[in-house]
Write an enzyme that holds these catalytic residues in place. Structure first.
Site, PDB file in Angstrom:
ATOM      1  N   GLY A 121      -5.684 163.718  93.537  1.00 42.86           N
ATOM      2  CA  GLY A 121      -5.505 162.891  92.347  1.00 42.86           C
ATOM      3  C   GLY A 121      -4.639 163.541  91.279  1.00 42.86           C
ATOM      4  N   ASP A 122      -4.109 164.749  91.556  1.00 39.99           N
ATOM      5  CA  ASP A 122      -3.229 165.398  90.575  1.00 39.99           C
ATOM      6  C   ASP A 122      -2.201 166.235  91.338  1.00 39.99           C
ATOM      7  OD1 ASP A 122      -2.169 166.437  88.154  1.00 39.99           O
ATOM      8  OD2 ASP A 122      -4.114 166.240  87.178  1.00 39.99           O
ATOM      9  N   ASP A 123      -1.531 167.167  90.647  1.00 41.10           N
ATOM     10  CA  ASP A 123      -0.459 167.933  91.286  1.00 41.10           C
ATOM     11  C   ASP A 123      -0.933 168.569  92.607  1.00 41.10           C
ATOM     12  OD1 ASP A 123       0.937 167.296  88.987  1.00 41.10           O
ATOM     13  OD2 ASP A 123       0.710 169.283  88.081  1.00 41.10           O
ATOM     14  N   SER A 164       0.856 162.490  95.754  1.00 38.33           N
ATOM     15  CA  SER A 164       0.144 162.739  94.502  1.00 38.33           C
ATOM     16  C   SER A 164       0.539 161.683  93.486  1.00 38.33           C
ATOM     17  CB  SER A 164       0.545 164.107  93.946  1.00 38.33           C
ATOM     18  OG  SER A 164       0.218 164.195  92.580  1.00 38.33           O
TER      19      SER A 164
END
Ligand SMILES: *[C@@H]1O[C@H](CO)[C@@H](O)[C@H](O)[C@H]1NC(C)=O
Ligand SMILES: *[C@@H]1O[C@H](CO)[C@@H](O)[C@H](O)[C@H]1NC(C)=O
Ligand SMILES: *[C@@H]1O[C@H](CO)[C@@H](O)[C@H](O)[C@H]1NC(C)=O
Ligand SMILES: *[C@@H]1O[C@H](CO)[C@@H](O)[C@H](O)[C@H]1NC(C)=O
Ligand SMILES: *[C@@H]1O[C@H](CO)[C@@H](O)[C@H](O)[C@H]1NC(C)=O
Ligand SMILES: *[C@@H]1O[C@H](CO)[C@@H](O)[C@H](O)[C@H]1NC(C)=O
Ligand SMILES: *[C@@H]1O[C@H](CO)[C@@H](O)[C@H](O)[C@H]1NC(C)=O
Ligand SMILES: *[C@@H]1O[C@H](CO)[C@@H](O)[C@H](O)[C@H]1NC(C)=O
Length: 447
Positions: A257-259, A290
């Site tokens: 859900g992120d980098d 991502s």
């Protein structure tokens, strides 16, 4: 002026070299590089099974005592000498509260073995903030310890036959969504002040927060891991090498859900005071998607980030392909970043380099502490269905210098994507669509 001379010479050299030795700078002619040899491999003379410590992999029994007893046994057993021990986790779902590893051990997860976080969020232990952050990353004060934690260790391996470490992050993500977090969420696996760490052939999933966080470490190898978390899970970065050196990450699939991978080094007055850079880092053959960035540098850059090589990255359905990000008050120097061989499909922004990203620990940051971003080479990038090619926003009082783009082709969904730049000096060669004038201005000399 000093700043406009340097980019021409460096970029021209790069372009000339690639013309004279086309294979020298391309991935194609080189043998496959690997991380092997960075951390010495150890043969474990002793093998223990978690079952011998009373663990039950039925997905219901709590196994906290078993993990603590087994690891204590390795800790004390090693005192009589020896090569450390391997702790075998057989097939099954082993619930446990957070636990600490020890030096000279291998945590081995068999095919079908799952170590799963089972802890009341209210009772999750707290530890001190990292000195380079001065507080928890998302909440002031202390922070929850990572599910699996290592502090001051050396010679630790987490491996097996693709077993799973599951952070069961959902309750934490919901606390973030409802604004009810008291302290900074726990990561899944954190190594602090540790050396000679290897993580391979495991699945790391559903971390409450950052998934794998080596901080103040040297000698860290990560390969053949799968990192998974839902696209809408907040701050579930894949791998965040933080104020760490000699880190090698390769052959992994990451979708969170992120980098996916974000290289960091603390933030603002705390990171500047701690002054520990991330350096000598290789990231290669990573695939995934991502909602934020595939490969990121920052936004925590206060200790400096140097000598990072990124190659052969495949991204799809992502927010940003490559994101180098920092902020006013960060200080720190970001230089010697080389990124090559990036393929992306269906991303909002191909390349973004920005000087105004991320928040601050508090309002005591030094507004004169400007990051210095210089010597960034991005080449051999190919992207389709890219909404915006690139955005480079340097700082007015600290323009980004020596940014070289070479052989970058990004095609849009409908119309041609565009570049937008400010406060940057550099060069571009073979960039489609044509790079912004700030970069294109020096191409005549090299192209
Ligand atoms: C544990 O074993 C390793 C490997 O032989 C050795 O280097 C280390 O000194 C031992 N640790 C302790 C605390 O004795
Ligand atoms: C685990 O390590 C942390 C920090 O190194 C320490 O505060 C904590 O007490 C340890 N937990 C256990 C159960 O030993
Ligand atoms: C880092 O770990 C080593 C043991 O490996 C220890 O001697 C040292 O005090 C630790 N440093 C900090 C700052 O915690
Ligand atoms: C490991 O498990 C993950 C998740 O189940 C799966 O996607 C991946 O293909 C597996 N990798 C290997 C090498 O079996
Ligand atoms: C840069 O980092 C690589 C490892 O990624 C290392 O092999 C190399 O020696 C480093 N270069 C310098 C100049 O430190
Ligand atoms: C890039 O990595 C993929 C695996 O992720 C591999 O199949 C391919 O050969 C690599 N390409 C180059 C040019 O190294
Ligand atoms: C703020 O940053 C500037 C530039 O790095 C430095 O000269 C100054 O000493 C810093 N001020 C404080 C209070 O740290
Ligand atoms: C340009 O980049 C593409 C995409 O990575 C690559 O396939 C191609 O070989 C590169 N061309 C040169 C001349 O390096």
């Amino acid at each position: 002026m000093r700043i406009s001379r340097a980019p021409i010479s460096v970029c021209v050299m790069l372009f000339l070299l690639s013309a004279v030795f086309p294979h020298h700078l391309s991935l194609g002619g080189d043998p496959i590089n690997t991380c092997s040899g960075i951390v010495p491999t150890r043969h474990r003379s002793e093998m223990l099974s978690i079952s011998d410590f009373g663990a039950v992999g039925d997905g219901r029994t709590s196994n906290t005592n078993a993990f603590n007893a087994a690891i204590d046994r390795i800790r004390t057993g090693n005192r009589s000498g020896g090569d450390g021990a391997l702790l075998y986790v057989p097939r099954g779902v082993y619930l446990t509260e957070s636990f600490n590893l020890t030096s000279h051990m291998t945590l081995y997860l068999a095919d079908g073995a799952v170590i799963k976080a089972a802890q009341d969020t209210e009772k999750w232990p707290l530890i001190d903030p990292l000195p380079s952050y001065g507080r928890g990353r998302e909440r002031p004060g202390r922070r929850y310890i990572s599910f699996i934690h290592g502090d001051g260790l050396s010679d630790v391996v987490i491996t097996g036959k693709n077993g799973t470490i599951d952070g069961a992050g959902e309750p934490w993500w919901n606390m973030w969504r409802h604004g009810t977090l008291k302290f900074t969420r726990p990561g899944l696996v954190e190594f602090k002040n540790s050396s000679n760490i290897v993580i391979s052939h495991v699945v790391l999933q559903n971390s409450p927060f950052w998934t794998l966080h080596p901080v103040y470490c040297s000698g860290v190898v990560v390969h053949h891991v799968t990192i998974l978390a839902p696209t809408d899970s907040p701050n579930t970065d894949g791998i965040d090498p933080d104020s760490s050196s000699n880190v090698c990450i390769e052959d992994s699939y990451i979708s969170t859900g992120d980098d996916l991978v974000a290289v960091k080094s603390g933030w603002d007055e705390y990171g500047i005071a701690y002054n520990r850079p991330s350096r000598d880092i290789t990231i290669r053959r990573i695939t995934g998607s991502s909602p934020f960035a595939g490969i990121a540098i920052g936004s925590e850059t206060s200790g400096g980030i140097q000598n990072v090589t990124v190659e052969n990255i495949t991204l799809y359905s992502s927010g940003i392909g490559i994101h180098i990000k920092t902020n006013i008050g960060r200080g720190g120097s970001v230089h010697g970043i080389t990124i090559s061989g990036v393929h992306m499909e269906k991303v909002r922004t191909g390349i973004k380099i920005s000087g105004n990203t991320g928040d601050h620990p508090d309002d005591r940051f030094n507004t004169s502490a400007l990051p210095i971003v210089s010597g960034i080479t991005i080449k051999n990038v190919w992207g389709i269905k890219v909404e915006r090619a690139g955005m480079v926003q340097g700082l007015k009082d600290s323009p980004f210098t020596n940014l070289c783009l070479s052989n970058v082709t990004l095609t849009g969904t409908k119309s041609s994507p565009i570049w937008k730049c400010s406060d940057v000096v550099g060069a571009a060669e073979k960039v489609t669509p044509t790079a912004c004038p700030e970069l294109a201005s020096t191409t005549q000399q090299g192209g």
